[in-house]
Write an enzyme that holds these catalytic residues in place. Structure first.
Site, PDB file in Angstrom:
ATOM      1  CE  LYS A  13      -2.508  -0.842   3.645  1.00  0.00           C
ATOM      2  NZ  LYS A  13      -1.906  -2.147   3.974  1.00  0.00           N
ATOM      3  NE  ARG A  88      -6.861   1.786  13.746  1.00  0.00           N
ATOM      4  CZ  ARG A  88      -7.441   1.192  14.777  1.00  0.00           C
ATOM      5  NH1 ARG A  88      -8.003   0.011  14.619  1.00  0.00           N
ATOM      6  NH2 ARG A  88      -7.490   1.776  15.962  1.00  0.00           N
ATOM      7  NE  ARG A 127       8.594  -6.063   4.641  1.00  0.00           N
ATOM      8  CZ  ARG A 127       7.510  -5.522   5.161  1.00  0.00           C
ATOM      9  NH1 ARG A 127       7.411  -5.360   6.470  1.00  0.00           N
ATOM     10  NH2 ARG A 127       6.511  -5.132   4.393  1.00  0.00           N
ATOM     11  NE  ARG A 161      10.634  -4.557  10.815  1.00  0.00           N
ATOM     12  CZ  ARG A 161       9.858  -3.618  10.284  1.00  0.00           C
ATOM     13  NH1 ARG A 161      10.021  -2.354  10.600  1.00  0.00           N
ATOM     14  NH2 ARG A 161       8.898  -3.943   9.437  1.00  0.00           N
ATOM     15  NE  ARG A 172       1.713  -6.527  10.821  1.00  0.00           N
ATOM     16  CZ  ARG A 172       2.695  -6.193   9.987  1.00  0.00           C
ATOM     17  NH1 ARG A 172       3.845  -6.866  10.012  1.00  0.00           N
ATOM     18  NH2 ARG A 172       2.549  -5.192   9.149  1.00  0.00           N
TER      19      ARG A 172
END
Length: 216
Positions: A13, A88, A127, A161, A172
């Site tokens: 996004k 949201r 990542r 992370r 999430r």
């Protein structure tokens, strides 16, 4: 144009919002930027948000809504804006509807970036961030470092992370499905939603989005 960008974490996004906002010459209004700006400027809403964040609590909808309204009223947003991360949930979507009604404005489009869940997990869990400079980002599959665990740019250690671990990503996604996804149906009843595949090169996704907007 006034556009809302929706999609799960890892859909790209932020990247797409930046490209679209530039192409359309409208401000990119991202929730994270709103929080940082209000907190750094010490606004009353920023101070409230910081109190909740320091206590490890979610910032209430009314604070986020207040920040978003303030930003949409700034001069550069007079000709339109692109909302990223707001609304949201249904309460925020209804508040945005009310604000637009009060000001005589309307949304032109809601772009729903669609990505399979397994792809989201792969994108985020792969990542690796440089400990020395967090702007140096790699991916174990899509853009791996030349030497595993070592930043190509500065030689710093690469790490994963906590937020990027698979179990965290799946949590999430659960939050996204339960809280944010319902706004898509909310906007479908208004005939505003176009669903776009977020798979492929960034430029390809941007082209799909621009085509969807031009069809409005």
């Amino acid at each position: 144009m006034r556009i809302v960008l929706v999609g799960p974490p890892g859909a790209g996004k932020g990247t797409q919002a930046a490209f679209l906002a530039k192409n359309l010459a409208i401000p990119h209004i991202a929730t994270g930027d709103l929080f940082r700006a209000n907190i750094s400027q010490g606004t009353p809403l920023g101070q409230k948000a910081q109190e909740y964040m320091r206590a490890g609590q979610l910032v209430p909808d009314e604070v986020t809504i207040g920040m978003a309204k303030g930003r949409m009223e700034e001069e550069d947003a007079a000709g339109g804006f692109l909302l990223d991360g707001f609304p949201r949930n249904i309460a925020q979507a209804q508040a945005l509807d009310g604000y637009l009604d009060e000001t005589g404005l309307k949304l032109d489009a809601v772009l729903d970036l669609e990505v399979p869940e397994d792809e989201v997990v792969k994108r985020i869990a792969g990542r690796r961030i440089c400990r020395s400079d967090s702007s140096h980002v790699f991916h174990v599959e899509y853009s791996p470092a030349k030497t595993e665990g070592v930043c190509d740019v500065c030689g710093g250690e690469l790490y994963q992370r906590e937020d990027d671990r698979e179990e965290t990503v799946r949590k999430r996604l659960e939050v996204y499905h339960s809280e944010t996804e319902p706004i898509i149906d909310h906007y479908k009843t208004q005939g505003l939603v176009t669903t776009i595949s977020a798979l492929g090169a960034v430029s390809e996704v941007t082209e799909r989005a621009m085509q969807a907007i031009s069809a409005e």
